[in-house]
Scaffold this motif. Structure first.
Motif, PDB file in Angstrom:
ATOM      1  N   THR A 101       0.855  -1.177   0.000  1.00  0.00           N
ATOM      2  CA  THR A 101       0.000   0.000   0.000  1.00  0.00           C
ATOM      3  C   THR A 101       0.896   1.234   0.000  1.00  0.00           C
ATOM      4  N   ILE A 102       0.464   2.238  -0.751  1.00  0.00           N
ATOM      5  CA  ILE A 102       1.260   3.453  -0.911  1.00  0.00           C
ATOM      6  C   ILE A 102       0.646   4.582  -0.086  1.00  0.00           C
ATOM      7  N   ILE A 103       1.417   5.082   0.859  1.00  0.00           N
ATOM      8  CA  ILE A 103       0.969   6.205   1.675  1.00  0.00           C
ATOM      9  C   ILE A 103       1.552   7.477   1.071  1.00  0.00           C
ATOM     10  N   GLY A 104       0.678   8.376   0.627  1.00  0.00           N
ATOM     11  CA  GLY A 104       1.121   9.596  -0.029  1.00  0.00           C
ATOM     12  C   GLY A 104       0.869  10.825   0.819  1.00  0.00           C
ATOM     13  N   THR A 105      -0.323  11.400   0.693  1.00  0.00           N
ATOM     14  CA  THR A 105      -0.668  12.603   1.441  1.00  0.00           C
ATOM     15  C   THR A 105      -0.454  12.416   2.938  1.00  0.00           C
ATOM     16  N   ALA A 106      -0.878  11.275   3.466  1.00  0.00           N
ATOM     17  CA  ALA A 106      -0.748  11.023   4.905  1.00  0.00           C
ATOM     18  C   ALA A 106       0.713  10.964   5.343  1.00  0.00           C
ATOM     19  N   ALA A 107       1.612  10.585   4.450  1.00  0.00           N
ATOM     20  CA  ALA A 107       3.032  10.542   4.799  1.00  0.00           C
ATOM     21  C   ALA A 107       3.572  11.940   5.055  1.00  0.00           C
ATOM     22  N   VAL A 108       2.997  12.921   4.365  1.00  0.00           N
ATOM     23  CA  VAL A 108       3.417  14.309   4.527  1.00  0.00           C
ATOM     24  C   VAL A 108       2.754  14.923   5.758  1.00  0.00           C
ATOM     25  N   LYS A 109       1.468  14.695   5.902  1.00  0.00           N
ATOM     26  CA  LYS A 109       0.700  15.352   6.962  1.00  0.00           C
ATOM     27  C   LYS A 109       0.725  14.594   8.288  1.00  0.00           C
ATOM     28  N   ASN A 110       1.011  13.296   8.226  1.00  0.00           N
ATOM     29  CA  ASN A 110       1.041  12.484   9.438  1.00  0.00           C
ATOM     30  C   ASN A 110       2.151  11.433   9.326  1.00  0.00           C
ATOM     31  N   PRO A 111       3.410  11.861   9.377  1.00  0.00           N
ATOM     32  CA  PRO A 111       4.529  10.925   9.189  1.00  0.00           C
ATOM     33  C   PRO A 111       4.520   9.754  10.162  1.00  0.00           C
ATOM     34  N   LYS A 112       3.939   9.953  11.338  1.00  0.00           N
ATOM     35  CA  LYS A 112       3.903   8.866  12.318  1.00  0.00           C
ATOM     36  C   LYS A 112       3.093   7.680  11.801  1.00  0.00           C
ATOM     37  N   GLU A 116       4.065   3.747  12.114  1.00  0.00           N
ATOM     38  CA  GLU A 116       3.157   2.755  12.688  1.00  0.00           C
ATOM     39  C   GLU A 116       2.847   1.655  11.672  1.00  0.00           C
ATOM     40  N   ALA A 117       2.606   2.051  10.427  1.00  0.00           N
ATOM     41  CA  ALA A 117       2.260   1.084   9.382  1.00  0.00           C
ATOM     42  C   ALA A 117       3.419   0.133   9.108  1.00  0.00           C
ATOM     43  N   CYS A 118       4.640   0.665   9.118  1.00  0.00           N
ATOM     44  CA  CYS A 118       5.805  -0.182   8.873  1.00  0.00           C
ATOM     45  C   CYS A 118       6.002  -1.194   9.994  1.00  0.00           C
ATOM     46  N   ARG A 119       5.658  -0.799  11.213  1.00  0.00           N
ATOM     47  CA  ARG A 119       5.756  -1.741  12.336  1.00  0.00           C
ATOM     48  C   ARG A 119       4.659  -2.807  12.255  1.00  0.00           C
ATOM     49  N   GLU A 120       3.461  -2.360  11.900  1.00  0.00           N
ATOM     50  CA  GLU A 120       2.306  -3.256  11.879  1.00  0.00           C
ATOM     51  C   GLU A 120       2.306  -4.173  10.663  1.00  0.00           C
ATOM     52  N   PHE A 121       2.752  -3.640   9.533  1.00  0.00           N
ATOM     53  CA  PHE A 121       2.699  -4.393   8.266  1.00  0.00           C
ATOM     54  C   PHE A 121       4.080  -4.375   7.609  1.00  0.00           C
ATOM     55  N   GLU A 122       5.023  -4.951   8.275  1.00  0.00           N
ATOM     56  CA  GLU A 122       6.421  -4.923   7.833  1.00  0.00           C
ATOM     57  C   GLU A 122       6.576  -5.452   6.407  1.00  0.00           C
ATOM     58  N   GLY A 123       7.267  -4.669   5.592  1.00  0.00           N
ATOM     59  CA  GLY A 123       7.540  -5.080   4.219  1.00  0.00           C
ATOM     60  C   GLY A 123       6.442  -4.788   3.226  1.00  0.00           C
ATOM     61  N   PHE A 156      12.191   9.065   6.467  1.00  0.00           N
ATOM     62  CA  PHE A 156      11.687   7.694   6.494  1.00  0.00           C
ATOM     63  C   PHE A 156      12.773   6.643   6.288  1.00  0.00           C
ATOM     64  N   ALA A 157      14.026   7.075   6.260  1.00  0.00           N
ATOM     65  CA  ALA A 157      15.129   6.172   5.913  1.00  0.00           C
ATOM     66  C   ALA A 157      15.216   4.943   6.822  1.00  0.00           C
ATOM     67  N   ASP A 158      14.867   5.108   8.101  1.00  0.00           N
ATOM     68  CA  ASP A 158      15.038   4.005   9.046  1.00  0.00           C
ATOM     69  C   ASP A 158      13.712   3.395   9.501  1.00  0.00           C
ATOM     70  N   CYS A 159      12.639   3.681   8.785  1.00  0.00           N
ATOM     71  CA  CYS A 159      11.313   3.211   9.216  1.00  0.00           C
ATOM     72  C   CYS A 159      10.971   1.807   8.728  1.00  0.00           C
ATOM     73  N   GLY A 160      11.673   1.355   7.692  1.00  0.00           N
ATOM     74  CA  GLY A 160      11.326   0.066   7.106  1.00  0.00           C
ATOM     75  C   GLY A 160      10.442   0.189   5.884  1.00  0.00           C
ATOM     76  N   VAL A 161      10.431   1.374   5.260  1.00  0.00           N
ATOM     77  CA  VAL A 161       9.666   1.588   4.024  1.00  0.00           C
ATOM     78  C   VAL A 161      10.267   0.738   2.910  1.00  0.00           C
ATOM     79  N   SER A 162       9.417   0.046   2.156  1.00  0.00           N
ATOM     80  CA  SER A 162       9.901  -0.854   1.103  1.00  0.00           C
ATOM     81  C   SER A 162      10.498  -0.108  -0.082  1.00  0.00           C
ATOM     82  N   SER A 163       9.851   0.983  -0.460  1.00  0.00           N
ATOM     83  CA  SER A 163      10.337   1.798  -1.569  1.00  0.00           C
ATOM     84  C   SER A 163       9.622   3.141  -1.582  1.00  0.00           C
ATOM     85  N   ILE A 164      10.130   4.044  -2.402  1.00  0.00           N
ATOM     86  CA  ILE A 164       9.513   5.348  -2.598  1.00  0.00           C
ATOM     87  C   ILE A 164       9.104   5.466  -4.053  1.00  0.00           C
TER      88      ILE A 164
END
Length: 245
Positions: A101-112, A116-123, A156-164
């Motif tokens: 799943t791709i987080i766009g607007t929410a990544a800017v307005k709510n980086p947390k 949380e998503a990376c912890r809950e849904f790793e990878g 987001f470098a250390d959050c576990g994001v799969s890609s940008i």
């Protein structure tokens, strides 16, 4: 590098926009599942889906079409963006068979939320950064912030994001070629793999991306070019495969 066909969904149809303008949409198909089959038959290794209505509404609108594609092509990696603003939406898409799943607007307005998503849904989390002149745009590109896309990528470098997925709005749907310098800059700003989006027009664009030689660029999304026939998806993927052998 992989070439990723885009299926942009508006009112249940497969469309392409110019520079993100909902009023400037070209309908390519009224059957998104049939459209997906065209690209699957051409040998695509991943599909990029966008819920355009959802991006503006802030919640899924074309989820029925997304679920239908995921069900029809179970096992094919699929990424979906547009209107993803909470963990419940992410979970629903993953349960439906979508890989990322791709987080766009929410990544800017709510980086947390990304953390949380990376912890809950790793990878399974991709961040979508859409920029105009290097500045992040949100709300289906209707708003442009003062934040530089590369700076947000570093966060987001250390959050576990799969890609940008990095989109140059000025190029999207305009058939003007990829903004390679900006894409390389994004790949250098963060260790997160980058998927280029916006402006992929022909085989020359794919060749130039490959020639840039940056290992952080893992793919390129293409939409209008494969629908209008200026880029042959299968040929482009063969070129990428040959470059990595």
């Amino acid at each position: 590098m992989i070439i990723i066909p885009a299926i942009d969904l508006k009112d249940g149809q497969c469309v392409r926009l110019r520079q993100g303008e909902m009023e400037d949409a070209t309908v390519f198909s009224e059957d998104p599942v049939a459209t997906a089959k065209v690209w699957v038959d051409a040998g695509c290794k991943r599909l990029h889906l966008v819920d355009l209505n959802g991006a503006f509404a802030g919640k899924p609108v074309n989820h029925g079409a997304v679920h239908a594609i995921a069900k029809e092509f179970a096992g094919l990696p699929i990424q979906i963006g547009g209107g993803i603003r909470d963990l419940h939406t992410i979970e629903a898409y993953l349960d439906a068979g979508v890989q990322w799943t791709i987080i766009g607007t929410a990544a800017v307005k709510n980086p947390k939320l990304v953390e949380e998503a990376c912890r809950e849904f790793e990878g399974h989390i991709i961040v979508g950064l859409d920029a105009r002149d290097g500045l992040v745009a949100t709300e289906g590109w209707a708003e442009v912030s003062e934040q530089r896309a590369t700076e947000l990528a570093k966060r987001f470098a250390d959050c576990g994001v799969s890609s940008i997925v990095y989109t140059d709005i000025a190029r999207d749907g305009m058939m003007q070629g990829v903004n390679i310098p900006a894409t390389v800059e994004m790949a250098e700003a963060s260790p997160i793999p980058v998927i280029a989006s916006g402006g992929v027009t022909d085989l020359g664009d794919v060749e130039r991306l490959l020639a840039a030689g940056h290992p952080g660029i893992e793919g390129a999304i293409t939409g209008r070019a494969i629908y209008e026939g200026t880029l042959d998806l299968a040929e482009a993927q063969r070129l990428c495969d040959a470059a990595t052998q």
